[in-house]
Design a protein around this motif. Structure first.
Motif, PDB file in Angstrom:
ATOM      1  N   ASP A 184       0.851  -1.198   0.000  1.00  0.00           N
ATOM      2  CA  ASP A 184       0.000   0.000   0.000  1.00  0.00           C
ATOM      3  C   ASP A 184       0.882   1.243   0.000  1.00  0.00           C
ATOM      4  N   GLU A 185       1.040   1.848  -1.172  1.00  0.00           N
ATOM      5  CA  GLU A 185       1.930   3.014  -1.277  1.00  0.00           C
ATOM      6  C   GLU A 185       1.376   4.226  -0.529  1.00  0.00           C
ATOM      7  N   ARG A 186       0.098   4.213  -0.173  1.00  0.00           N
ATOM      8  CA  ARG A 186      -0.492   5.341   0.564  1.00  0.00           C
ATOM      9  C   ARG A 186      -0.063   5.303   2.038  1.00  0.00           C
ATOM     10  N   ARG A 187      -0.288   4.169   2.680  1.00  0.00           N
ATOM     11  CA  ARG A 187       0.053   4.040   4.103  1.00  0.00           C
ATOM     12  C   ARG A 187       1.451   3.496   4.325  1.00  0.00           C
ATOM     13  N   GLN A 189       4.453   3.751   2.611  1.00  0.00           N
ATOM     14  CA  GLN A 189       5.643   4.257   1.922  1.00  0.00           C
ATOM     15  C   GLN A 189       6.888   4.223   2.796  1.00  0.00           C
ATOM     16  N   ILE A 190       6.750   4.536   4.070  1.00  0.00           N
ATOM     17  CA  ILE A 190       7.917   4.494   4.969  1.00  0.00           C
ATOM     18  C   ILE A 190       8.499   3.086   5.017  1.00  0.00           C
ATOM     19  N   ARG A 192       8.119   0.786   2.687  1.00  0.00           N
ATOM     20  CA  ARG A 192       8.659   0.494   1.362  1.00  0.00           C
ATOM     21  C   ARG A 192      10.069   1.072   1.211  1.00  0.00           C
ATOM     22  N   ASP A 193      10.310   2.209   1.857  1.00  0.00           N
ATOM     23  CA  ASP A 193      11.621   2.863   1.769  1.00  0.00           C
ATOM     24  C   ASP A 193      12.705   2.120   2.543  1.00  0.00           C
ATOM     25  N   GLU A 237       6.062  -8.280  -3.871  1.00  0.00           N
ATOM     26  CA  GLU A 237       6.325  -6.861  -3.620  1.00  0.00           C
ATOM     27  C   GLU A 237       7.687  -6.663  -2.953  1.00  0.00           C
ATOM     28  N   ILE A 241      10.739  -4.451  -4.744  1.00  0.00           N
ATOM     29  CA  ILE A 241      11.393  -3.315  -4.080  1.00  0.00           C
ATOM     30  C   ILE A 241      12.870  -3.587  -3.824  1.00  0.00           C
TER      31      ILE A 241
END
Length: 264
Positions: A184-187, A189-190, A192-193, A237, A241
């Protein structure tokens, strides 16, 4: 693959629980760890493991514990009840336990008390901890600190923290559970980084079904209910990434889960 966190006792699985397990098995998910969130749900998780033991040998295992949301409602003898449940061979960890100051469904002071008592229980029984934390990192980490070398393993379930918190968890030797939050790139992102910072030998994968359905599923499922058969979307996913091979992620997280939870 092994899904280390499934709320399989949830009523959203009541109508098709067998089919849910069969779908997961057909996609290469060898074992499921059913999450206990209070004494009653832990009893149900244990009962499910035994109910399907003959049908799916060495497939279903469980945890027993008190989720922070349920801390206000524990009985005087809840630790003794968890201790009795934990004697069963299919019980592989104490939890889901921890702190949740995001919603405060239970009073913070009571959450800390109940969490600490379960950490002590895990040490006494020499069992891993399956840990929950939301908006309470410092008191959560401080509670665990004296036990880092005294408990076989600690799993930060459904990790959603920042880079500094991830570093502290890894430095303490914790395993990190990744869910569909990553998708979920909305919630997410941290997360994912920073997911690339998790060493492969400390990574675990979980759906937390029926919650946190991966947003990357195409075509989009008709139901919002998550289920263990969606675990490959989380692997995909992570691979996308980090650049790691999906088969390597699936293989190593399986090895990690077997090590942490002493699975056959």
């Amino acid at each position: 693959m092994i899904d280390i966190g499934v709320n399989l006792t949830n009523q959203r699985f009541d109508k098709d629980r067998v089919e849910v397990i069969e779908r997961a098995k057909s996609l290469g998910i060898q074992q499921l760890l059913i999450t206990g969130t209070n004494v009653e749900e832990s009893q149900k998780a244990l009962a499910l493991c035994h109910e399907y033991q003959q049908q799916w040998q060495d497939c279903l295992y469980a945890t027993v514990g008190i989720h922070p949301h349920d801390a206000d409602h524990v009985s005087a003898d809840y630790i003794e009840q968890l201790q009795i449940l934990a004697k069963d061979d299919v019980i592989k960890a104490i939890g889901e336990c921890g702190l949740d100051f995001n919603r405060n469904f239970s009073a913070p002071a009571q959450q800390i008390k109940v969490f600490n008592e379960q950490v002590v229980l895990a040490e006494q029984l020499q069992m891993p901890l399956f840990l929950h934390q939301r908006d309470a990192f410092e008191p959560w980490f401080n509670t665990l600190t004296p036990y880092f070398n005294r408990i076989p393993a600690m799993v930060s379930h459904c990790f959603t923290g920042n880079a500094d918190e991830l570093k502290q968890c890894l430095d303490a030797g914790m395993y990190i559970g990744i869910t569909g939050w990553l998708c979920d790139e909305r919630r997410g992102q941290i997360l994912r980084d920073i997911v690339s910072h998790i060493p492969l030998d400390k990574l675990l994968i979980e759906t937390d079904a029926p919650y946190l359905t991966p947003r990357t599923i195409r075509p989009k499922p008709k139901s919002s209910r998550n289920e263990p058969s969606y675990l490959p979307y989380i692997v995909a996913e992570i691979s996308k990434i980090t650049g790691l091979d999906q088969d390597e992620i699936a293989c190593q997280t399986t090895i990690n889960a077997k090590r942490v939870f002493n699975l056959p």
